[in-house]
Design a protein around this motif. Sequence first.
Motif, PDB file in Angstrom:
ATOM      1  N   GLY A 231       0.786  -1.235   0.000  1.00 14.38           N
ATOM      2  CA  GLY A 231       0.000   0.000   0.000  1.00 14.38           C
ATOM      3  C   GLY A 231       0.811   1.274   0.000  1.00 14.38           C
ATOM      4  O   GLY A 231       0.236   2.361   0.066  1.00 14.38           O
TER       5      GLY A 231
ATOM      6  N   SER B 160       3.968   1.831   2.002  1.00 14.42           N
ATOM      7  CA  SER B 160       4.923   2.104   3.087  1.00 14.42           C
ATOM      8  C   SER B 160       6.340   2.253   2.528  1.00 14.42           C
ATOM      9  O   SER B 160       7.122   3.069   3.007  1.00 14.42           O
ATOM     10  CB  SER B 160       4.885   0.996   4.155  1.00 14.42           C
TER      11      SER B 160
ATOM     12  N   GLY C 234       4.723 -10.633   4.275  1.00 16.66           N
ATOM     13  CA  GLY C 234       4.221 -11.916   3.780  1.00 16.66           C
ATOM     14  C   GLY C 234       3.179 -11.755   2.685  1.00 16.66           C
ATOM     15  O   GLY C 234       3.118 -12.567   1.754  1.00 16.66           O
ATOM     16  N   SER C 235       2.362 -10.708   2.777  1.00 19.02           N
ATOM     17  CA  SER C 235       1.268 -10.560   1.800  1.00 19.02           C
ATOM     18  C   SER C 235       1.797 -10.312   0.395  1.00 19.02           C
ATOM     19  O   SER C 235       1.337 -10.935  -0.571  1.00 19.02           O
ATOM     20  CB  SER C 235       0.347  -9.408   2.223  1.00 19.02           C
TER      21      SER C 235
ATOM     22  N   ASP D  11       3.681 -13.555  -0.823  1.00 17.55           N
ATOM     23  CA  ASP D  11       2.763 -14.642  -1.188  1.00 17.55           C
ATOM     24  C   ASP D  11       2.063 -14.351  -2.510  1.00 17.55           C
ATOM     25  O   ASP D  11       1.937 -15.236  -3.371  1.00 17.55           O
ATOM     26  CB  ASP D  11       1.694 -14.827  -0.103  1.00 17.55           C
TER      27      ASP D  11
ATOM     28  N   THR E 197      10.337  -6.544   4.107  1.00 17.76           N
ATOM     29  CA  THR E 197      10.294  -5.269   4.843  1.00 17.76           C
ATOM     30  C   THR E 197       9.545  -5.406   6.166  1.00 17.76           C
ATOM     31  O   THR E 197       9.584  -4.498   6.990  1.00 17.76           O
ATOM     32  CB  THR E 197       9.618  -4.168   3.993  1.00 17.76           C
TER      33      THR E 197
ATOM     34  N   THR F  83      10.643   0.807  10.257  1.00 24.76           N
ATOM     35  CA  THR F  83       9.450   1.665  10.232  1.00 24.76           C
ATOM     36  C   THR F  83       8.143   0.873  10.395  1.00 24.76           C
ATOM     37  O   THR F  83       7.062   1.450  10.351  1.00 24.76           O
ATOM     38  CB  THR F  83       9.376   2.452   8.904  1.00 24.76           C
TER      39      THR F  83
ATOM     40  N   HIS G   9       4.381 -20.473  14.538  1.00 19.90           N
ATOM     41  CA  HIS G   9       4.897 -21.444  13.551  1.00 19.90           C
ATOM     42  C   HIS G   9       5.740 -22.518  14.237  1.00 19.90           C
ATOM     43  O   HIS G   9       5.604 -23.703  13.950  1.00 19.90           O
ATOM     44  CB  HIS G   9       5.750 -20.747  12.487  1.00 19.90           C
TER      45      HIS G   9
HETATM   46  O1  NZQ Z   1       1.212  -2.501   2.344  1.00 20.85           O
HETATM   47  P1  NZQ Z   1       2.206  -1.595   2.979  1.00 20.85           P
HETATM   48  O2  NZQ Z   1       1.909  -0.160   2.797  1.00 20.85           O
HETATM   49  O3  NZQ Z   1       3.620  -1.957   2.604  1.00 20.85           O
HETATM   50  O4  NZQ Z   1       2.065  -1.807   4.579  1.00 20.85           O
HETATM   51  C1  NZQ Z   1       2.272  -3.052   5.190  1.00 20.85           C
HETATM   52  C2  NZQ Z   1       0.982  -3.694   5.699  1.00 20.85           C
HETATM   53  O5  NZQ Z   1       0.004  -2.744   5.957  1.00 20.85           O
HETATM   54  C3  NZQ Z   1       3.057  -2.850   6.461  1.00 20.85           C
HETATM   55  N1  NZQ Z   1       4.515  -2.809   6.254  1.00 20.85           N
HETATM   56  C4  NZQ Z   1       5.303  -3.757   5.666  1.00 20.85           C
HETATM   57  N2  NZQ Z   1       6.586  -3.363   5.709  1.00 20.85           N
HETATM   58  C5  NZQ Z   1       6.614  -2.146   6.313  1.00 20.85           C
HETATM   59  C6  NZQ Z   1       5.289  -1.788   6.657  1.00 20.85           C
HETATM   60  N3  NZQ Z   1       4.973  -0.620   7.266  1.00 20.85           N
HETATM   61  C7  NZQ Z   1       5.989   0.204   7.558  1.00 20.85           C
HETATM   62  N4  NZQ Z   1       7.290  -0.079   7.277  1.00 20.85           N
HETATM   63  C8  NZQ Z   1       7.641  -1.227   6.659  1.00 20.85           C
HETATM   64  N5  NZQ Z   1       8.935  -1.519   6.431  1.00 20.85           N
HETATM   65  O6  NZQ Z   1       2.735  -3.963   7.266  1.00 20.85           O
HETATM   66  C9  NZQ Z   1       1.374  -4.306   7.037  1.00 20.85           C
HETATM   67  C10 NZQ Z   1       1.214  -5.806   7.065  1.00 20.85           C
HETATM   68  O7  NZQ Z   1       1.924  -6.398   6.000  1.00 20.85           O
HETATM   69  P2  NZQ Z   1       1.663  -7.937   5.640  1.00 20.85           P
HETATM   70  O8  NZQ Z   1       2.587  -8.306   4.544  1.00 20.85           O
HETATM   71  O9  NZQ Z   1       0.203  -8.156   5.423  1.00 20.85           O
HETATM   72  O10 NZQ Z   1       2.054  -8.654   7.004  1.00 20.85           O
HETATM   73  P3  NZQ Z   1       2.695 -10.077   7.269  1.00 20.85           P
HETATM   74  O11 NZQ Z   1       4.109 -10.096   6.894  1.00 20.85           O
HETATM   75  O12 NZQ Z   1       2.298 -10.427   8.634  1.00 20.85           O
HETATM   76  O13 NZQ Z   1       1.922 -11.045   6.219  1.00 20.85           O
HETATM   77  C11 NZQ Z   1       0.649 -11.561   6.499  1.00 20.85           C
HETATM   78  C12 NZQ Z   1       0.206 -12.503   5.390  1.00 20.85           C
HETATM   79  O14 NZQ Z   1       1.092 -13.648   5.290  1.00 20.85           O
HETATM   80  C13 NZQ Z   1       0.323 -14.853   5.402  1.00 20.85           C
HETATM   81  C14 NZQ Z   1      -0.818 -14.424   6.293  1.00 20.85           C
HETATM   82  O15 NZQ Z   1      -1.890 -15.328   6.271  1.00 20.85           O
HETATM   83  C15 NZQ Z   1      -1.169 -13.079   5.707  1.00 20.85           C
HETATM   84  O16 NZQ Z   1      -1.941 -13.218   4.544  1.00 20.85           O
HETATM   85  N6  NZQ Z   1       1.177 -15.958   5.869  1.00 20.85           N
HETATM   86  C16 NZQ Z   1       2.052 -16.500   4.991  1.00 20.85           C
HETATM   87  C17 NZQ Z   1       2.826 -17.598   5.292  1.00 20.85           C
HETATM   88  C18 NZQ Z   1       3.739 -18.242   4.303  1.00 20.85           C
HETATM   89  N7  NZQ Z   1       3.628 -17.926   3.039  1.00 20.85           N
HETATM   90  O17 NZQ Z   1       4.585 -19.066   4.649  1.00 20.85           O
HETATM   91  C19 NZQ Z   1       2.789 -18.228   6.618  1.00 20.85           C
HETATM   92  C20 NZQ Z   1       2.009 -17.472   7.632  1.00 20.85           C
HETATM   93  O18 NZQ Z   1       1.502 -18.397   8.572  1.00 20.85           O
HETATM   94  C21 NZQ Z   1       0.890 -16.623   7.113  1.00 20.85           C
HETATM   95  O19 NZQ Z   1      -0.297 -17.363   6.957  1.00 20.85           O
END
Ligand code: NZQ
Length: 381
Positions: free
Chosen positions: A40, A42, A99-100, A103, A140, A182, A198
């Motif tokens: 989004g 960041s 992760g999002s 993935d 990140t 950040t 995990h």
């Molecule tokens: O989208 P932006 O603007 O970058 O903001 C993100 C998001 O809002 C923010 N962010 C990331 N890096 C940043 C930051 N904000 C400030 N500074 C930075 N350097 O963080 C927010 C969350 O990001 P997201 O990627 O959604 O979080 P996470 O890493 O926890 O990932 C969650 C996803 O991974 C899946 C989850 O189910 C979920 O969909 N999983 C993936 C796995 C796998 N592939 O092995 C295993 C896990 O069990 C999990 O299910």
Amino acid sequence: MKTFNYTYPVNVYFGEGSAKTAFSNELKKYGKKVLLAYGGGSIKKNGIYDEIVSLLKEENKEVIEFNGIMPNPTYKKVQEGVELVKKENIDFILAVGGGSVIDCCKVISSQAVIDEDIWDLEYVHGKFPTEGIPMGAIVTASGTGAEMNGGAVITHEEKNWKGGIFASTADFVVLDPAYTLTVPSMQVLSGAFDTLSHALETYLGNSDQDNVSDDVALAIMKNTVVNMRRLLKDINDEQARSNLMWDSAMAENGILKCGRQTDFQVHQIEHQLGAFTDCNHGQGLAVIQPVYCYHILNDAREKLTRFAQVVFGQKTAEEGLEALQNFIKECHLPTTLPELKSKVEITNDLLKKVADTTNLIKTNPRTLAKEEVYDILLECM
Ligand code: NZQ
Ligand code: ZN
């Protein structure tokens, strides 16, 4: 030990400034057109975007952007990325995010080289992709360990389903703790709780006695708790963020899973909760994990006792679970479902739907019945 074959395909570059080294070592192998995929925005605010674009230019790459990948990425967003990759004849996909983003890119990479819809391929025909557009990942926000494996978790909105899709593995990844500075504190802690979960979910799966994976899992859990506590004192502690980044990678690089089965029942429940509510993954786990552990206490007493002793310095399984609950509170993570940010109101009817569609794992201390999943969710209210 169960029989296994272990190879590790991901080239990992860890530490400050390692994106530059990674790019100069790796990117020459691929064509000119790079899809720069991110979330989004960041990375635009914190300067990572500018740094990465300039490093890609140094490597003479042409950058095509794909942005707006949301937390809990959707199947629709995957298809949007696939269209762009095909239209632009992309040679290499670079995922920059948590992760999002990673993935979403793993599935884009696989889907872009096959005609059949990947969900149908896997869930209807039981087949899995074997090729994909080459990709790299720059982490990140750490916690999921998504960069270390070929599994992706995607929300299929039309099917009210969130679950695993087997897809591409990154050819190389960059783990630079400075890039995580950040990340908002709630996301840092929920991400770290995901790592803890995990390792715990792997540890709780059926395994031989005295196997090394159990001991490594316990060490990762203990280290994760130690470093989360450091962050509670100083959220900018870069050494602690660095330790957690490697804990996260260690928990999901497959090494813990060698020769044993895993549980991951809490993840299955949380993923379906996410399908209906779009809640934050680590926060959802923080609510469900202790309730599930109490539920299976008598089926995993020996393991939960060791968990209590090694991870929290307690004597009994009960004391260990109480310490886990207190730790979640200490981290200001949610402890009940109504505390989660949800796109819809969380009602008993909704929880029934979550329970009815949750994948039931057969390799945990005890296979749950759907009614028990519903009971666990009601207890989380
Ligand atoms: O989208 P932006 O603007 O970058 O903001 C993100 C998001 O809002 C923010 N962010 C990331 N890096 C940043 C930051 N904000 C400030 N500074 C930075 N350097 O963080 C927010 C969350 O990001 P997201 O990627 O959604 O979080 P996470 O890493 O926890 O990932 C969650 C996803 O991974 C899946 C989850 O189910 C979920 O969909 N999983 C993936 C796995 C796998 N592939 O092995 C295993 C896990 O069990 C999990 O299910
Ligand atoms: Zn997880």
